[in-house]
Design an enzyme around this catalytic site. Structure first.
Site, PDB file in Angstrom:
ATOM      1  N   CYS A  36       0.819  -1.218   0.000  1.00 17.14           N
ATOM      2  CA  CYS A  36       0.000   0.000   0.000  1.00 17.14           C
ATOM      3  C   CYS A  36       0.852   1.268   0.000  1.00 17.14           C
ATOM      4  CB  CYS A  36      -0.927  -0.004   1.210  1.00 17.14           C
ATOM      5  SG  CYS A  36      -2.216  -1.234   1.054  1.00 17.14           S
ATOM      6  N   ASN A  83      -0.733  -1.689  -7.362  1.00 23.68           N
ATOM      7  CA  ASN A  83      -0.678  -2.619  -6.242  1.00 23.68           C
ATOM      8  C   ASN A  83      -2.085  -3.014  -5.856  1.00 23.68           C
ATOM      9  OD1 ASN A  83       0.534  -3.941  -3.817  1.00 23.68           O
ATOM     10  ND2 ASN A  83      -0.712  -2.399  -2.769  1.00 23.68           N
ATOM     11  N   GLU A  84      -2.477  -4.188  -6.222  1.00 18.29           N
ATOM     12  CA  GLU A  84      -3.805  -4.748  -5.891  1.00 18.29           C
ATOM     13  C   GLU A  84      -4.901  -3.680  -5.937  1.00 18.29           C
ATOM     14  OE1 GLU A  84      -3.138  -6.534  -1.864  1.00 18.29           O
ATOM     15  OE2 GLU A  84      -4.232  -4.798  -1.104  1.00 18.29           O
TER      16      GLU A  84
END
Ligand code: AHR
Length: 869
Positions: free
Chosen positions: A468, A597-598
């Protein structure tokens, strides 16, 4: 099936209904259609999602799952938001289902998602409307004449508005309409759980049947995934030791990735400042700010970790004419009579070793026209003064002063004291204390013991800076690599979304340098032009999917291109020159860049991802761009992310999943099912999570079991990294982690031992094997796994054998056709009780002849390394 029925009253309802119509075992005479009720509730703050129930007569209703959520809102922060209020579902004439719902009563937006079958719900969007301050109870009508959909909604003041759209992407601006134009077809229905309000639809029985089966399948899977070793005594009562015959098919060897095991580094749990980054002074730049913390913590300020000891001196923080505009705050000590000192408490104290040398540096200037003397001391409460030196602070401009402190005793509780010896006003900034003994002796380097523990994993790559942290909490928090290079005083510190501060002293140069030092490939991950899907709205930034404005995207794309130049460019290039100035004229040999990122896969994401991807492909076809497919092993972001990967022909995608051990046991065929012609996979974040989130033998062995299947699929899976890597005791926001530490100790977990076994025993050739067990019950066969690889350099053949059973497995391995080996092999075994946390593998030498009868102890991972002659 019995288990299914026990789990669900509703399915029992469905079965009774079918039986009554058709007799046992038959499904003829099903009705053509039934009523389907779609609704939400305000339970759990409206976070339980969209539910369904069905009825034949609108009188007696059967819930499909007891308020099971078929789709949940993904708007805003976990915990605070993710709310679905008053969902309104309708079907377009083309058969596609549409859902709109209200998100909150503060923002002028609503949510939309569509589904072909009510089971799979596509990308969510959160259209913003003009003209009202919020959107409550949105409803949709189709206007056949214009082909428009009209969304009407109320606001908190009882006014009604209307917007129209043809595609749920472009919307007209909102106009206020009379209340009569707000046509809400919702009905109140009495369900087994109580009354609910929603929409009643007439649907084919097959649609309800699909929903019921979907729900039942989820229940079945979740009962599998919740299997734990604590139930083994019951599950395997009376189980006798098992025999395993392992046959290796050397002629069917296939090449696999030689980068399978790497590490995921994120500044989470104090992994960087106070952790791997060896700086000993906390808040050295006086840049901590209440905004670093979600709740705007008033004690988290420029003075955090600093205190004044003594009298006749004041300590203030000023910002006029700082050392560098990126570091606006500095300390001012106004001394009337010398005696007081400014004290830094370090990160839980400063830990120093007797006789070792510590580099002190600080920026200072005397603000009152003449130079001043300053004494700097390392002081332990228990041991007294450990080391000291005197510096001369100049008048006029800022000057960097340096000295070396050599403590005369070892202490873990030291503090750094700065005592003016002259009256007047002394400014201080970037006060730093670094051990000279960093990892590989690097300046501004890494804590040697921690870095070595990571190096011992033999990671083939390092992913950084997250997680994150890479895409940030809102636009203003996106990690920009350019802020992290160059002189420390010119770097731009920033809020860490995990609730603390990033000095960015550990920046891109240091990451690249570390990779080189441990022989790992660098895998930087940059934001895909959007922040984290859990970004909050409000003071911490643009919020959910508030992508970088298009007007700024060219600049952002250029930053990503510049990153490649910084890593690989010639010293004559602008960014290559900066790398050389930092002390590394040779390129860092960057080959991979993760973009995203995701992320939540939305149109906002796709548009920006495509821009970055296209630019990288055009300018740097030599770089492998890694796309992203969401935070889970299935679901909308996974499907939509993979769709983008297929559409754009991405070389690789980054998958993430944190799952219970049972998931790993029951999904060993996850990658066997993958299409070999599509993108390769980087399993960038994974870990087995048990309730309470321990890192113990149970989680470690389920990861080991799964890793054998990853090796088998090493033609599809290119890289893997367990996440997260580091956690400082007392400052941990996320469990489990691979390596825990404090200021003086490094505490690798049992999960670390598994990663090390796989990292140190990797291969680039997979030798397929079959395992035939004397007990063929599925629960048994799923808990024994074997993987055989060949190391390209040594030609050693390595067998990894994982036994998750509570009994010994006696294995016999046939080595015929594998090559010629030394008569002795090494056997490394990690074993214990499932709840054990502190285990180390034991290594023995075994005769080759004994491999025809090798015991795999209960709950163990065994590595046999056959040394090539
Ligand atoms: O690994 C911890 C966090 O998990 C990462 O920051 C994020 O990508 C994931 O959700």
């Amino acid at each position: 099936m019995k288990k299914f029925l026990a789990l669900s009253g509703l399915y029992v309802g469905a079965v009774i209904f079918q039986t009554a119509l058709a007799g046992p075992g038959k499904t003829v005479n099903e009705p053509d259609s039934v009523y389907l009720f779609s609704y939400g509730t305000e339970k759990n703050g409206g976070r339980n999602g969209l539910h369904f129930a069905w009825s034949r007569d609108k009188e007696k209703w059967f819930s499909i799952g007891s308020e099971y959520g078929f789709v949940r809102s993904d708007y805003g922060r976990w915990g605070a938001e993710k709310r679905m209020h008053t969902p309104y579902v309708f079907r377009r004439p083309n058969g596609v289902w549409q859902a709109v719902w209200s998100l909150n009563d503060r923002e002028p937006l609503f949510a939309h998602s569509a589904s072909p079958d009510l089971v799979y719900w596509g990308r969510q969007s959160y259209p913003m409307v003009q003209g009202s301050a919020n959107v409550l109870r949105p409803v949709v009508q189709y206007e056949a004449k214009s082909g428009n959909y009209a969304i009407t909604y109320a606001d908190a003041w009882g006014k009604y508005y209307r917007v129209t759209t043809k595609d749920f992407k472009a919307f007209s601006s909102a106009t206020e309409v009379p209340a009569a134009q707000y046509r809400d077809n919702s009905q109140k229905v009495t369900l087994p759980e109580g009354n609910a309000t929603g929409q009643v639809h007439r649907v084919a029985w097959a649609e309800v049947d699909r929903l019921v089966k979907t729900y039942e399948q989820k229940q079945f899977k979740s009962s599998q995934y919740s299997e734990t070793m604590a139930q083994d005594a019951q599950r395997f009562a009376g189980l006798k030791p098992v025999e395993a015959k392992i046959t290796i098919e050397a002629t069917k060897a296939k090449p696999i990735s030689d980068l399978l095991v790497g590490v995921f580094f994120e500044d989470l749990n104090y992994a960087a400042d106070g952790g791997l980054y060896a700086e000993l002074v906390q808040n050295r730049g006086f840049e901590y700010s209440p905004n670093d913390k979600e709740g705007h913590d008033k004690s988290w300020t420029s003075t955090h970790s600093w205190s004044l000891k003594g009298e006749n001196t004041s300590f203030t923080v000023e910002t006029a004419a700082p050392v560098h505009p990126n570091n606006p705050h500095y300390a001012v000590l106004e001394t009337k009579a010398p005696g007081a000192a400014l004290v830094n408490a370090g990160f839980d104290g400063i830990s120093v070793k007797k006789g070792e040398r510590y580099n002190l540096s600080l920026f200072t200037r005397h603000l009152q026209g003449k130079s001043a003397k300053l004494e700097v001391r390392l002081v332990s409460e228990k041991e007294g003064v450990l080391a000291k030196t005197t510096l001369n602070a100049p008048a006029g401009n800022w000057k960097k002063l340096t000295a070396v402190l050599t403590p005369n005793k070892t202490a873990a509780d030291a503090r750094l004291e700065l005592q003016p010896l002259t009256e007047g006003k002394l400014a201080l900034d970037m006060v730093s204390l670094f051990p000279q003994q960093t990892f590989k002796g690097r300046k501004n380097g890494l804590r040697a013991d921690l870095a070595q523990t990571i190096a011992d994993l033999k990671p083939r790559f390092v992913r950084f800076p997250g997680g994150c942290v890479a895409h940030g909490d809102g636009l203003e928090n996106i990690y920009h690599w350019k802020n992290t290079i160059g002189p420390l005083e010119a770097r731009k510190p920033q809020r860490n979304l995990w609730g603390y501060h990033q000095s960015l002293g550990l920046g891109y140069f240091e990451y690249f340098q570390f990779c080189e030092d441990i022989g790992a490939r660098p895998v930087p991950v940059v934001a895909a032009g959007v922040p984290c899907q859990n970004s909050g709205s409000g003071p911490h930034g643009g919020g959910q999917q508030g992508g970088i404005p298009m007007s700024e995207m060219d600049e952002y794309v250029q930053d990503v291109l510049d990153l490649v130049e910084y890593a690989n460019g010639d010293v004559t290039t602008k960014w290559g020159k900066k790398r050389a100035e930092a002390g590394h004229p040779k390129p860092f040999n960057l080959k991979y860049i993760g973009v995203g990122n995701e992320d939540l896969i939305t149109d906002v994401f796709e548009e920006r991802f495509a821009m970055i991807y296209k630019a990288l492909k055009e300018k740097h076809p030599e770089i492998t761009v890694i796309g992203t497919v969401g935070p889970f092993s299935e679901g909308t972001d996974y499907v939509e992310g993979w769709d983008i990967a297929d559409k754009m022909g991405l070389a690789m995608v980054d998958e993430h999943y944190y799952q219970p051990p049972g998931w790993f046991i029951h999904n060993q065929d996850y990658y066997d099912r993958y299409d070999r012609t599509k993108s390769k996979v980087y399993l960038g974040e994974y870990a087995a999570h048990l309730p309470g989130r321990p890192n113990n033998l149970e989680t470690a062995l389920s990861e080991a079991l799964y890793l054998t299947s990853v090796e088998r699929n090493g033609d599809v899976v290119h890289m893997t990294s367990y996440a997260p890597l580091l956690a400082k005791e007392g400052h941990t926001q996320w469990n489990p982690d691979l390596i825990y530490f404090n200021n003086t100790e490094v505490k690798p977990t049992v999960g670390y031992e598994v990663q090390k076994l796989f990292g140190q025993n990797a291969g680039s050739e997979y030798l397929p094997s079959t395992v035939s067990l004397s007990n063929t019950q599925e629960a048994v066969t799923k808990r024994v796994a074997v993987s055989v690889v060949r190391d390209p350099k040594s030609k050693d053949v390595i067998l990894k054998m994982v036994n998750l059973l509570p009994v010994t497995v006696t294995s016999s391995v046939d080595l015929k056709g594998l090559g010629s080996f030394n008569g002795k092999a090494t056997r490394t075994v990690l074993q214990g009780n499932p709840a054990d946390k502190l285990l180390k593998p034991t290594k023995t030498i075994v005769a080759l002849a004994d491999l025809s009868n090798t015991e795999l102890p209960a709950y163990s991972c065994t590595i046999i390394r056959l040394k090539s002659k």
